[in-house]
Design a protein around this motif. Structure first.
Motif, short mmCIF file in Angstrom:
data_model
loop_
_atom_site.label_atom_id
_atom_site.label_comp_id
_atom_site.label_asym_id
_atom_site.label_seq_id
_atom_site.Cartn_x
_atom_site.Cartn_y
_atom_site.Cartn_z
N UNK A 6 0.83 -1.22 0.00
CA UNK A 6 0.00 0.00 0.00
C UNK A 6 0.85 1.26 0.00
N UNK A 7 1.95 1.21 0.81
CA UNK A 7 2.82 2.39 0.85
C UNK A 7 3.41 2.66 -0.53
N UNK A 8 3.91 1.58 -1.18
CA UNK A 8 4.49 1.74 -2.52
C UNK A 8 3.47 2.32 -3.48
N UNK A 9 2.25 1.77 -3.43
CA UNK A 9 1.22 2.26 -4.33
C UNK A 9 0.92 3.72 -4.09
N UNK A 10 0.87 4.08 -2.82
CA UNK A 10 0.56 5.47 -2.48
C UNK A 10 1.67 6.40 -2.97
N UNK A 11 2.95 6.01 -2.73
CA UNK A 11 4.07 6.87 -3.13
C UNK A 11 4.11 7.03 -4.64
N UNK A 12 4.03 5.88 -5.34
CA UNK A 12 4.10 5.93 -6.80
C UNK A 12 2.92 6.69 -7.39
N UNK A 13 1.75 6.36 -6.83
CA UNK A 13 0.53 7.04 -7.33
C UNK A 13 0.62 8.54 -7.11
N UNK A 14 1.11 8.89 -5.90
CA UNK A 14 1.23 10.31 -5.58
C UNK A 14 2.18 11.02 -6.52
N UNK A 15 3.34 10.39 -6.77
CA UNK A 15 4.33 10.98 -7.68
C UNK A 15 3.71 11.16 -9.06
N UNK A 16 2.98 10.12 -9.49
CA UNK A 16 2.37 10.18 -10.81
C UNK A 16 1.39 11.33 -10.89
N UNK A 17 0.60 11.49 -9.83
CA UNK A 17 -0.42 12.54 -9.82
C UNK A 17 0.22 13.92 -9.90
N UNK A 18 1.26 14.12 -9.04
CA UNK A 18 1.94 15.42 -9.02
C UNK A 18 2.55 15.71 -10.39
N UNK A 19 3.24 14.70 -10.96
CA UNK A 19 3.87 14.87 -12.28
C UNK A 19 2.82 15.22 -13.32
N UNK A 20 1.68 14.54 -13.27
CA UNK A 20 0.63 14.78 -14.26
C UNK A 20 0.16 16.22 -14.19
N UNK A 21 0.00 16.72 -12.95
CA UNK A 21 -0.46 18.10 -12.78
C UNK A 21 0.57 19.07 -13.35
N UNK A 22 1.87 18.82 -13.02
CA UNK A 22 2.94 19.70 -13.52
C UNK A 22 2.95 19.70 -15.05
N UNK A 23 2.87 18.48 -15.61
CA UNK A 23 2.90 18.36 -17.07
C UNK A 23 1.73 19.10 -17.70
N UNK A 24 0.56 18.95 -17.09
CA UNK A 24 -0.64 19.58 -17.61
C UNK A 24 -0.49 21.11 -17.62
N UNK A 25 0.01 21.62 -16.49
CA UNK A 25 0.16 23.08 -16.37
C UNK A 25 1.21 23.61 -17.35
N UNK A 26 2.34 22.88 -17.47
CA UNK A 26 3.40 23.32 -18.40
C UNK A 26 2.87 23.32 -19.83
N UNK A 27 2.14 22.24 -20.18
CA UNK A 27 1.61 22.15 -21.54
C UNK A 27 0.68 23.32 -21.82
N UNK A 28 -0.13 23.68 -20.81
CA UNK A 28 -1.05 24.81 -20.95
C UNK A 28 -0.29 26.10 -21.16
N UNK A 29 0.75 26.31 -20.32
CA UNK A 29 1.47 27.58 -20.31
C UNK A 29 2.27 27.79 -21.59
N UNK A 30 2.92 26.73 -22.02
CA UNK A 30 3.82 26.88 -23.18
C UNK A 30 3.18 26.43 -24.49
N UNK A 31 1.89 26.26 -24.48
CA UNK A 31 1.22 25.78 -25.67
C UNK A 31 1.33 26.80 -26.81
N UNK A 32 1.78 26.32 -28.00
CA UNK A 32 1.80 27.17 -29.19
C UNK A 32 0.70 26.68 -30.12
N UNK A 33 -0.32 27.48 -30.33
CA UNK A 33 -1.42 27.00 -31.16
C UNK A 33 -0.96 26.80 -32.61
#
Lengths: 272, 440
Positions: A6-33
């Protein structure tokens, strides 16, 4: 044991979630239409990515079409798709497509096994580029076809095949899209993209007598063809026929005038 | 005797076939016609000074060096200039050549032809380099780099080691070995002259372990010359490669893209050093050299002193002719040399040997698929991966060639020699080098 899972799942899942949010925000900010039309034009193109148009690939060509003015657009051409594809793009962009002169690759060498018989045996790698590095070749002509077929291997459209009798590569004009792959690969620069008409099938710049020793069909720079048309250039013991309407009309006459048979005519394309 | 030295990375042990190491150097005599190419070196072709119909003597300047990286070309015979035009070289491609019809045997007056050995060097460094330049000397090991450029220390660089390359690791060739046996003192003196030009005091003559006689004679002579030492090296191919020799002698590795002078070394072939002695002391331009004519199909193999421009066919006739056993004629050694397509081509300053090989030795096995055994990478003396280079070439991935360090290939042919699948890896490496150069 289970809590480790459970701890492993939580850590990995958490990392994945944080990364996804960062990626989403960066893609939004630097998006070139990107122009949505670009994708649509690209879809109309043949996707051969051959570079025959002079651009890096179909995507690059689509961009050129998009940025071109009406005048510039008239100069653009996709040699693979030809007029039908250019018409579709023109209709999409609101321009008009102009019919371009049909071109094909021609082999500027007539040194078949009969015309230029082999004097030495080459048993090295079956590659023209390597054979060119080692020696002037089996016939001895330093500018002639080496009969090993690098052009055939590189042609993305299967337009070239080795003739069983002459051992020269033959261009199927209907399949050839003038992409220029063979022009780039031939170590002796024997291919040229040309419109229909007569051409000198020889690139040997040696003096006539020496050239003839190695090949019966060599251009000996006798100058007979230059008397028929003043457009024809004679330089370095070699004549060259520029592609033009004037020389095209003289095709058959020029071919007959050549005493060695170095002048050949291109094969016609279906749509010409 | 010093400990035997060698390089650590790669290398192979091919059969030696040194059947001419006991044959003394013989004069090859004069052919009827010589054809002298104006480009027998790396760099710009020399500018032709003579014209058709001119009378020349042995040692007459025919063509002048065009720029710094170029070399003078001298006449090797006396006679009349017949024609100046492009003719087929050994590989069938056209080169500019000067054809001379041989008449008599007259020398230029400046050349000292006495056999006397002169032991003092009265010239300054600049004068020595000037004489080397006037004599048209180039690296005679095969690369043909103009020697005056190598004999002068570039500004800001420091040279502390002169290595005389007497390795001759190619099978069959014995020209350098005979030269070391017969002209040992002149070679040592040549080394001293180069020492003076470079402004250093010591020189190391590196000799292959399988030349005991040469080592013995050189050892005897170097006792009287302070600073010149003989260093035996292990018999391993390509021990005679410039960078491999430096690694063996000094332990320094010449970095990729750098020159030997960057690690403080200058390497000169024994043939070049002998030519330097003759040029500086005897005023003799480089118009003849020692060549091994050998091979398993050669009837009378031997070592010959040959005038530059002598047709290969003349030497073949002299050693028994083209019999039916001859399947291939090779210019140079069997590892790095190239097959000749035109046997009327001339001998140049860079020709170290002419080999007549039989079907048995020249036969090429059918190439099969790469089994990824990695032997080519193991034997490569510069640590490349030839099987990868070949794959890049056959897939047209020329953009990855630089990352594969193709430009460091010394074209020794160890990879192709060792490949169990008989893939001509060397050909691919050569092609890759050319492709990379084109991209620049």
């Amino acid at each position: 044991m289970t809590h480790i899972i459970f701890i492993s799942m939580a850590v990995l899942g958490g990392t994945a979630l944080v990364s996804a949010v960062i990626l989403f925000l960066t893609a939004k900010k630097f998006n070139i239409p990107e122009d949505s039309r670009l994708e649509e034009i690209e879809a109309l193109l043949p996707q051969a990515n051959c570079g025959g148009c002079g651009r890096a690939g179909c995507h690059d060509f689509a961009q050129s079409c998009l940025q071109a003015s009406a005048q510039e657009f008239a100069a653009l051409n996709c040699p693979v798709g030809g007029l039908p594809v250019m018409k579709k793009i023109a209709a999409f962009l609101g321009y008009t497509a102009v019919k371009k002169e049909a071109t094909r690759a021609v082999l500027r060498c007539n040194g078949s096994c009969q015309n230029a018989p082999a004097k030495i045996t080459y048993d090295g790698v079956s590659s023209c580029r390597i054979a060119h590095l080692i020696s002037s070749g089996q016939s001895g002509c330093p500018n002639g076809c080496l009969h090993l077929g690098d052009c055939i291997k590189v042609c993305p459209f299967g337009a070239l095949k080795l003739d069983e009798k002459t051992f020269l590569p033959v261009v199927d004009a209907n399949k050839c899209t003038s992409c220029g792959a063979c022009v780039g690969i031939c170590p002796r620069g024997l291919f040229e993209i040309r419109a229909a008409g007569p051409y000198v099938a020889c690139r040997n710049t040696q003096k006539g007598a020496i050239a003839r020793k190695n090949c019966k069909a060599a251009c000996i720079a006798c100058g007979k063809c230059t008397k028929i048309s003043s457009d024809i250039l004679l330089e370095n013991n070699l004549s060259y026929i520029p592609s033009s309407a004037a020389t095209r009309s003289l095709g058959e006459e020029l071919r007959k005038s050549c005493p060695t048979g170095a002048i050949c005519l291109t094969t016609e394309k279906k749509d010409e | 005797m010093n400990k035997v030295k060698t390089f650590s990375m790669g290398g192979i042990h091919p059969n030696k076939y040194k059947m001419t190491s006991a044959s003394p150097i013989m004069d090859a005599g004069l052919p009827e016609i010589v054809t002298i190419p104006v480009k027998q070196h790396i760099g710009a072709p020399a500018k032709i000074l003579v014209k058709k119909g001119d009378k020349v003597k042995i040692g007459t300047l025919l063509a002048d060096a065009d720029g710094i990286i170029s070399a003078d070309v001298h006449s090797s015979v006396s006679g009349e200039v017949l024609k100046i035009e492009s003719a087929e070289g050994g590989n069938g491609y056209l080169e500019d050549m000067i054809t001379i019809r041989v008449e008599g045997n007259e020398y230029e007056e400046t050349i000292d032809r006495t056999g006397q050995i002169s032991r003092d060097i009265p010239l300054t460094a600049a004068e020595i380099i000037g004489k080397i330049r006037e004599a048209g000397i180039v690296g005679m090991g095969g690369a043909g780099f103009p020697t005056p450029v190598k004999a002068a220390v570039p500004e800001g660089k420091k040279v502390d080691c002169l290595i005389i390359n007497g390795i001759e690791c190619e099978p069959f060739l014995t020209a350098d070995e005979r030269l070391m046996i017969e002209k040992a003192e002149q070679i040592v003196l040549g080394a001293k002259i180069l020492n003076k030009a470079l402004g250093i005091q010591n020189a190391i003559i590196a000799v292959d372990e399988n030349k005991p006689k040469a080592i013995e004679i050189l050892n005897k002579i170097t006792k009287t010359y302070i600073g010149v030492n003989v260093q035996p090296c292990a018999t391993k191919y390509p021990q005679g490669g410039e960078k491999q020799l430096i690694a063996a002698i000094t332990g320094h590795e010449v970095p990729s893209g750098k020159l030997p002078v960057d690690v403080g070394c200058v390497v000169q072939n024994v043939g070049t050093v002998f030519a330097i002695y003759e040029a500086v002391i005897k005023n003799k331009p480089l118009y003849e050299r020692v060549i091994t004519v050998s091979g398993d199909a050669c009837a009378h193999p031997g070592n010959f002193l040959v005038r530059i421009g002598t047709p290969i066919s003349y030497l073949i006739e002299k050693t028994g002719g083209l019999n039916k056993n001859v399947a291939q004629v090779i210019l140079g050694g069997p590892m790095m040399g190239s097959a000749v397509t035109n046997i009327h081509a001339p001998v140049t300053k860079l020709t170290s040997g002419i080999l007549l090989l039989s079907e048995k030795l020249s036969h090429k096995e059918q190439e099969t698929d790469c089994i990824r055994c990695g032997k080519c990478a193991l034997v490569c003396p510069v640590g490349l991966e030839p099987f990868l280079i070949r794959r890049l070439m056959s897939e047209y991935q020329t953009d990855k060639l630089r990352a594969a360090h193709v430009q460091d290939c010394i074209e020794c042919g160890c990879c192709a020699y060792t490949c169990p699948a008989r893939i001509p890896l060397l050909d691919y490496c050569k092609l890759a080098k050319l492709e990379l150069k084109k991209k620049k």
